[in-house]
Design a protein around this motif. Structure first.
Motif, mmCIF file in Angstrom:
data_model
loop_
_atom_site.group_PDB
_atom_site.id
_atom_site.type_symbol
_atom_site.label_atom_id
_atom_site.label_comp_id
_atom_site.label_asym_id
_atom_site.label_seq_id
_atom_site.Cartn_x
_atom_site.Cartn_y
_atom_site.Cartn_z
ATOM 1 N N TRP A 1 0.816 -1.215 0.000
ATOM 2 C CA TRP A 1 0.000 0.000 0.000
ATOM 3 C C TRP A 1 0.854 1.273 0.000
ATOM 4 N N VAL A 2 1.897 1.291 0.823
ATOM 5 C CA VAL A 2 2.754 2.475 0.880
ATOM 6 C C VAL A 2 3.395 2.728 -0.484
ATOM 7 N N THR A 3 3.885 1.679 -1.099
ATOM 8 C CA THR A 3 4.501 1.797 -2.423
ATOM 9 C C THR A 3 3.453 2.174 -3.472
ATOM 10 N N ALA A 4 2.261 1.562 -3.382
ATOM 11 C CA ALA A 4 1.184 1.843 -4.333
ATOM 12 C C ALA A 4 0.747 3.301 -4.273
ATOM 13 N N GLN A 5 0.797 3.900 -3.103
ATOM 14 C CA GLN A 5 0.394 5.309 -2.982
ATOM 15 C C GLN A 5 1.273 6.192 -3.863
ATOM 16 N N VAL A 6 2.558 5.950 -3.825
ATOM 17 C CA VAL A 6 3.495 6.748 -4.632
ATOM 18 C C VAL A 6 3.342 6.416 -6.120
ATOM 19 N N GLU B 1 -3.802 -4.872 -9.750
ATOM 20 C CA GLU B 1 -2.776 -5.552 -10.539
ATOM 21 C C GLU B 1 -1.442 -5.532 -9.792
ATOM 22 N N PHE B 2 -1.114 -4.384 -9.218
ATOM 23 C CA PHE B 2 0.130 -4.241 -8.473
ATOM 24 C C PHE B 2 0.134 -5.145 -7.233
ATOM 25 N N ALA B 3 -0.966 -5.138 -6.489
ATOM 26 C CA ALA B 3 -1.056 -5.972 -5.284
ATOM 27 C C ALA B 3 -0.843 -7.442 -5.624
ATOM 28 N N GLU B 4 -1.496 -7.888 -6.680
ATOM 29 C CA GLU B 4 -1.347 -9.280 -7.100
ATOM 30 C C GLU B 4 0.109 -9.591 -7.456
ATOM 31 N N ALA B 5 0.752 -8.675 -8.170
ATOM 32 C CA ALA B 5 2.154 -8.872 -8.557
ATOM 33 C C ALA B 5 3.076 -8.897 -7.341
ATOM 34 N N CYS B 6 2.659 -8.224 -6.248
ATOM 35 C CA CYS B 6 3.443 -8.214 -5.007
ATOM 36 C C CYS B 6 3.270 -9.488 -4.196
ATOM 37 N N ALA C 1 -2.952 -11.267 -1.682
ATOM 38 C CA ALA C 1 -4.214 -11.862 -2.129
ATOM 39 C C ALA C 1 -5.184 -10.751 -2.517
ATOM 40 N N THR C 2 -5.697 -10.803 -3.729
ATOM 41 C CA THR C 2 -6.573 -9.742 -4.230
ATOM 42 C C THR C 2 -8.002 -10.214 -4.452
ATOM 43 N N ARG C 3 -8.275 -11.471 -4.222
ATOM 44 C CA ARG C 3 -9.604 -12.037 -4.508
ATOM 45 C C ARG C 3 -10.247 -12.574 -3.241
ATOM 46 N N THR C 4 -11.571 -12.480 -3.208
ATOM 47 C CA THR C 4 -12.335 -13.081 -2.128
ATOM 48 C C THR C 4 -12.443 -14.580 -2.389
ATOM 49 N N ARG C 5 -13.011 -15.307 -1.468
ATOM 50 C CA ARG C 5 -13.177 -16.756 -1.661
ATOM 51 C C ARG C 5 -14.039 -17.075 -2.869
ATOM 52 N N SER C 6 -14.971 -16.161 -3.195
ATOM 53 C CA SER C 6 -15.845 -16.394 -4.351
ATOM 54 C C SER C 6 -15.194 -15.972 -5.664
ATOM 55 N N GLY D 1 -11.057 -4.282 -0.294
ATOM 56 C CA GLY D 1 -10.136 -3.777 0.712
ATOM 57 C C GLY D 1 -8.801 -3.341 0.140
ATOM 58 N N ILE D 2 -8.430 -3.867 -1.001
ATOM 59 C CA ILE D 2 -7.159 -3.467 -1.629
ATOM 60 C C ILE D 2 -7.222 -1.980 -1.980
ATOM 61 N N GLU D 3 -8.271 -1.564 -2.673
ATOM 62 C CA GLU D 3 -8.419 -0.148 -3.054
ATOM 63 C C GLU D 3 -8.624 0.742 -1.831
ATOM 64 N N ALA D 4 -9.222 0.202 -0.776
ATOM 65 C CA ALA D 4 -9.476 0.994 0.429
ATOM 66 C C ALA D 4 -8.186 1.354 1.162
#
Length: 115
Positions: free
Chosen positions: A55-60, A72-77, A80-85, A91-94
């Protein structure tokens, strides 16, 4: 994803965050090869550290790149970017300071006009 974002993500994903609060270490630390000594975080605690670093890196990166995609960035890091479904985890964008598609200037809660 931009070249710079890919490089940041690769470094975040590569680092062993499981003992991050307990030792200062070099980039790319891996307990397996560096002689893991001392306390180690649980898997959930380790994921929390990785997510905060992302998140800190994504902000910049989001502030600098109008085409930046935090999911996309979170996944590459390795976050986990997906819910169980299988849906995207909102929460990633939040976790970043973004308003109307604009990221707050790093270190502030201020949003610049345009890019």
């Amino acid at each position: 994803m931009s070249h710079v974002a890919r490089l940041h993500a690769a470094e975040i994903r590569n680092h062993d965050w499981s003992d991050a609060p307990f030792r200062i270490d070099r980039a790319g630390h891996d307990r397996v090869f560096d002689g893991g000594r001392g306390p180690q975080l649980s898997e959930q605690e380790t994921d929390h550290i990785r997510m905060n670093v992302m998140w800190v890196t994504a902000q910049v990166l989001g502030y600098e790149d109008p085409n930046f995609d935090v999911n996309e960035f979170a996944e590459a890091c390795g976050v986990a970017t997906r819910t169980r479904s299988g849906r995207l985890n909102g929460g990633i964008e939040a976790g970043v300071r973004v308003e109307d598609g604009r990221y707050a200037r790093p270190g502030t809660w201020e949003f610049d006009e345009g890019y």
